[in-house]
Design a protein around this motif. Structure first.
Motif, PDB file in Angstrom:
ATOM      1  N   PRO A 103       0.802  -1.231   0.000  1.00 48.92           N
ATOM      2  CA  PRO A 103       0.000   0.000   0.000  1.00 48.92           C
ATOM      3  C   PRO A 103       0.832   1.277   0.000  1.00 48.92           C
ATOM      4  O   PRO A 103       0.318   2.346  -0.356  1.00 48.92           O
ATOM      5  N   TYR A 104       2.079   1.180   0.397  1.00 48.49           N
ATOM      6  CA  TYR A 104       2.951   2.355   0.428  1.00 48.49           C
ATOM      7  C   TYR A 104       3.887   2.380  -0.782  1.00 48.49           C
ATOM      8  O   TYR A 104       3.892   3.334  -1.562  1.00 48.49           O
ATOM      9  N   ILE A 105       4.667   1.321  -0.944  1.00 44.88           N
ATOM     10  CA  ILE A 105       5.687   1.322  -1.995  1.00 44.88           C
ATOM     11  C   ILE A 105       5.071   1.235  -3.386  1.00 44.88           C
ATOM     12  O   ILE A 105       5.447   1.980  -4.293  1.00 44.88           O
ATOM     13  N   ALA A 106       4.101   0.360  -3.562  1.00 42.21           N
ATOM     14  CA  ALA A 106       3.489   0.215  -4.887  1.00 42.21           C
ATOM     15  C   ALA A 106       2.677   1.449  -5.268  1.00 42.21           C
ATOM     16  O   ALA A 106       2.709   1.886  -6.426  1.00 42.21           O
ATOM     17  N   ARG A 109       5.008   4.276  -6.135  1.00 42.13           N
ATOM     18  CA  ARG A 109       5.572   4.008  -7.467  1.00 42.13           C
ATOM     19  C   ARG A 109       4.579   4.360  -8.560  1.00 42.13           C
ATOM     20  O   ARG A 109       4.949   4.966  -9.582  1.00 42.13           O
ATOM     21  N   PHE A 110       3.332   3.988  -8.386  1.00 40.65           N
ATOM     22  CA  PHE A 110       2.322   4.279  -9.399  1.00 40.65           C
ATOM     23  C   PHE A 110       2.158   5.788  -9.585  1.00 40.65           C
ATOM     24  O   PHE A 110       2.148   6.292 -10.715  1.00 40.65           O
ATOM     25  N   ILE A 111       2.061   6.518  -8.477  1.00 37.19           N
ATOM     26  CA  ILE A 111       1.867   7.968  -8.561  1.00 37.19           C
ATOM     27  C   ILE A 111       3.080   8.655  -9.202  1.00 37.19           C
ATOM     28  O   ILE A 111       2.935   9.549 -10.029  1.00 37.19           O
ATOM     29  N   SER A 112       4.266   8.189  -8.845  1.00 37.07           N
ATOM     30  CA  SER A 112       5.486   8.816  -9.358  1.00 37.07           C
ATOM     31  C   SER A 112       5.840   8.347 -10.765  1.00 37.07           C
ATOM     32  O   SER A 112       6.015   9.159 -11.680  1.00 37.07           O
ATOM     33  N   HIS A 113       5.921   7.034 -10.944  1.00 41.76           N
ATOM     34  CA  HIS A 113       6.471   6.463 -12.177  1.00 41.76           C
ATOM     35  C   HIS A 113       5.488   6.531 -13.343  1.00 41.76           C
ATOM     36  O   HIS A 113       5.891   6.709 -14.490  1.00 41.76           O
ATOM     37  N   TYR A 114       4.213   6.398 -13.046  1.00 37.96           N
ATOM     38  CA  TYR A 114       3.228   6.330 -14.122  1.00 37.96           C
ATOM     39  C   TYR A 114       2.421   7.609 -14.280  1.00 37.96           C
ATOM     40  O   TYR A 114       1.996   7.944 -15.382  1.00 37.96           O
ATOM     41  N   GLU A 124      -0.703  12.736  -1.282  1.00 38.50           N
ATOM     42  CA  GLU A 124      -0.840  11.291  -1.125  1.00 38.50           C
ATOM     43  C   GLU A 124       0.504  10.605  -1.320  1.00 38.50           C
ATOM     44  O   GLU A 124       0.875   9.713  -0.550  1.00 38.50           O
ATOM     45  N   TYR A 125       1.224  11.017  -2.366  1.00 38.78           N
ATOM     46  CA  TYR A 125       2.545  10.452  -2.642  1.00 38.78           C
ATOM     47  C   TYR A 125       3.471  10.643  -1.448  1.00 38.78           C
ATOM     48  O   TYR A 125       4.139   9.701  -0.995  1.00 38.78           O
ATOM     49  N   GLU A 126       3.510  11.869  -0.930  1.00 41.44           N
ATOM     50  CA  GLU A 126       4.392  12.157   0.197  1.00 41.44           C
ATOM     51  C   GLU A 126       3.992  11.385   1.441  1.00 41.44           C
ATOM     52  O   GLU A 126       4.847  10.979   2.239  1.00 41.44           O
ATOM     53  N   SER A 127       2.694  11.147   1.600  1.00 34.42           N
ATOM     54  CA  SER A 127       2.218  10.416   2.777  1.00 34.42           C
ATOM     55  C   SER A 127       2.628   8.945   2.747  1.00 34.42           C
ATOM     56  O   SER A 127       2.608   8.269   3.786  1.00 34.42           O
ATOM     57  N   LYS A 128       2.989   8.437   1.586  1.00 37.25           N
ATOM     58  CA  LYS A 128       3.372   7.027   1.463  1.00 37.25           C
ATOM     59  C   LYS A 128       4.835   6.778   1.825  1.00 37.25           C
ATOM     60  O   LYS A 128       5.240   5.632   2.031  1.00 37.25           O
ATOM     61  N   GLN A 129       5.627   7.830   1.899  1.00 36.69           N
ATOM     62  CA  GLN A 129       7.059   7.653   2.107  1.00 36.69           C
ATOM     63  C   GLN A 129       7.391   7.055   3.475  1.00 36.69           C
ATOM     64  O   GLN A 129       8.190   6.121   3.579  1.00 36.69           O
ATOM     65  N   GLU A 130       6.783   7.547   4.516  1.00 37.41           N
ATOM     66  CA  GLU A 130       7.098   7.046   5.856  1.00 37.41           C
ATOM     67  C   GLU A 130       6.768   5.566   5.990  1.00 37.41           C
ATOM     68  O   GLU A 130       7.578   4.771   6.489  1.00 37.41           O
ATOM     69  N   HIS A 166      12.143  -4.354  -5.512  1.00 35.26           N
ATOM     70  CA  HIS A 166      13.261  -4.119  -6.436  1.00 35.26           C
ATOM     71  C   HIS A 166      13.030  -2.916  -7.344  1.00 35.26           C
ATOM     72  O   HIS A 166      13.969  -2.432  -7.977  1.00 35.26           O
ATOM     73  N   VAL A 167      11.790  -2.417  -7.396  1.00 31.72           N
ATOM     74  CA  VAL A 167      11.507  -1.195  -8.157  1.00 31.72           C
ATOM     75  C   VAL A 167      11.060  -0.052  -7.239  1.00 31.72           C
ATOM     76  O   VAL A 167      10.468   0.927  -7.685  1.00 31.72           O
ATOM     77  N   ALA A 168      11.368  -0.174  -5.950  1.00 28.85           N
ATOM     78  CA  ALA A 168      10.937   0.848  -4.985  1.00 28.85           C
ATOM     79  C   ALA A 168      11.527   2.215  -5.300  1.00 28.85           C
ATOM     80  O   ALA A 168      10.915   3.250  -4.990  1.00 28.85           O
ATOM     81  N   HIS A 169      12.702   2.234  -5.932  1.00 29.55           N
ATOM     82  CA  HIS A 169      13.312   3.526  -6.300  1.00 29.55           C
ATOM     83  C   HIS A 169      12.404   4.319  -7.243  1.00 29.55           C
ATOM     84  O   HIS A 169      12.449   5.549  -7.263  1.00 29.55           O
ATOM     85  N   GLN A 170      11.564   3.626  -8.001  1.00 29.75           N
ATOM     86  CA  GLN A 170      10.635   4.315  -8.897  1.00 29.75           C
ATOM     87  C   GLN A 170       9.527   5.032  -8.128  1.00 29.75           C
ATOM     88  O   GLN A 170       8.813   5.849  -8.698  1.00 29.75           O
ATOM     89  N   GLY A 171       9.424   4.725  -6.848  1.00 29.20           N
ATOM     90  CA  GLY A 171       8.475   5.423  -5.981  1.00 29.20           C
ATOM     91  C   GLY A 171       9.148   6.421  -5.070  1.00 29.20           C
ATOM     92  O   GLY A 171       8.526   6.941  -4.140  1.00 29.20           O
ATOM     93  N   GLY A 172      10.429   6.692  -5.322  1.00 25.67           N
ATOM     94  CA  GLY A 172      11.142   7.696  -4.544  1.00 25.67           C
ATOM     95  C   GLY A 172      11.878   7.160  -3.336  1.00 25.67           C
ATOM     96  O   GLY A 172      12.360   7.939  -2.510  1.00 25.67           O
ATOM     97  N   PHE A 173      12.006   5.832  -3.220  1.00 25.31           N
ATOM     98  CA  PHE A 173      12.680   5.240  -2.062  1.00 25.31           C
ATOM     99  C   PHE A 173      14.141   4.936  -2.405  1.00 25.31           C
ATOM    100  O   PHE A 173      14.427   4.253  -3.392  1.00 25.31           O
ATOM    101  N   ASP A 174      15.038   5.463  -1.600  1.00 27.50           N
ATOM    102  CA  ASP A 174      16.469   5.284  -1.821  1.00 27.50           C
ATOM    103  C   ASP A 174      16.909   3.951  -1.220  1.00 27.50           C
ATOM    104  O   ASP A 174      17.087   3.829   0.002  1.00 27.50           O
TER     105      ASP A 174
END
Length: 200
Positions: A103-106, A109-114, A124-130, A166-174
């Protein structure tokens, strides 16, 4: 049998991985979420929840929910432990994946990558980071103790968590913050019959 899925979906990718690792033959049917193909009458007859992936068996029976399909396909293989407790640990990680990870990483990723983080979804995107980083920390902690999530060999728990991690970086996760997670990703990618996400 036939799998209905989206090539970019981590939930669909789980099934590509398990069928590749176990050399299970199947027919792939592309479903484009962004075009609303999961909302058509014909799709909703197969899965009233309107989500992918779904599996249609040769006898016409239908399964939905990615982890249920994954475990069905892997039943009887080394990807599912024989030990009762270890099998429960696999399920524990899969429930974690669906409730505390995906619910957070995917979604990030959808909001950012797509979608390119449209302004109306930035909060919403920022709220998923934590929540996403919390999930990655949980993985990091476990992977300091074992090569895979349940012991020293890959299980369906690893397939479930690998798909979006493995694609979490596409959602802004380092992911460089999580060295054991990166080692685990490389370990899975080095396995025989591994296939990357876009190889369907």
């Amino acid at each position: 049998m036939k799998i209905y899925g989206d090539r970019q979906s981590g939930n669909s990718y789980k099934l590509l991985l398990v069928t590749s690792f176990l050399e299970i033959p199947y027919e792939w049917q592309d479903i484009d979420i962004k075009k609303g193909e999961t909302k058509t009458d014909s799709f909703l007859k197969m899965n009233p929840n309107g989500k992918i992936p779904i599996l249609i068996l040769d006898d016409g029976r239908i399964l939905s929910e990615s982890n249920a399909i994954l475990n069905y396909l892997a039943e009887g293989s080394d990807l599912i432990p024989k030990d009762r407790f270890e099998k429960a640990k696999v399920l524990q990680w899969q429930f974690f994946e669906q409730y505390s990870h995906e619910p957070y990483i995917a979604v990030a990723r959808f909001i950012s990558h797509y979608l390119g983080i449209p302004e109306e979804r930035r909060a919403e995107y920022e709220s998923k980071q934590e929540g996403g980083h919390k999930a990655l920390r949980v993985l990091e902690t476990q992977l300091t103790k074992s090569k895979f999530l349940v012991g020293d060999s890959i299980t369906t728990a690893d397939i479930s968590l690998f798909a979006y991690t493995h694609v979490a970086h596409q959602g802004g996760f380092d992911l460089s913050l999580y060295p054991k997670v990166l080692e685990w990703i490389k370990r899975i990618e080095s396995l025989e019959r591994f296939k990357p996400m876009n190889s369907i």
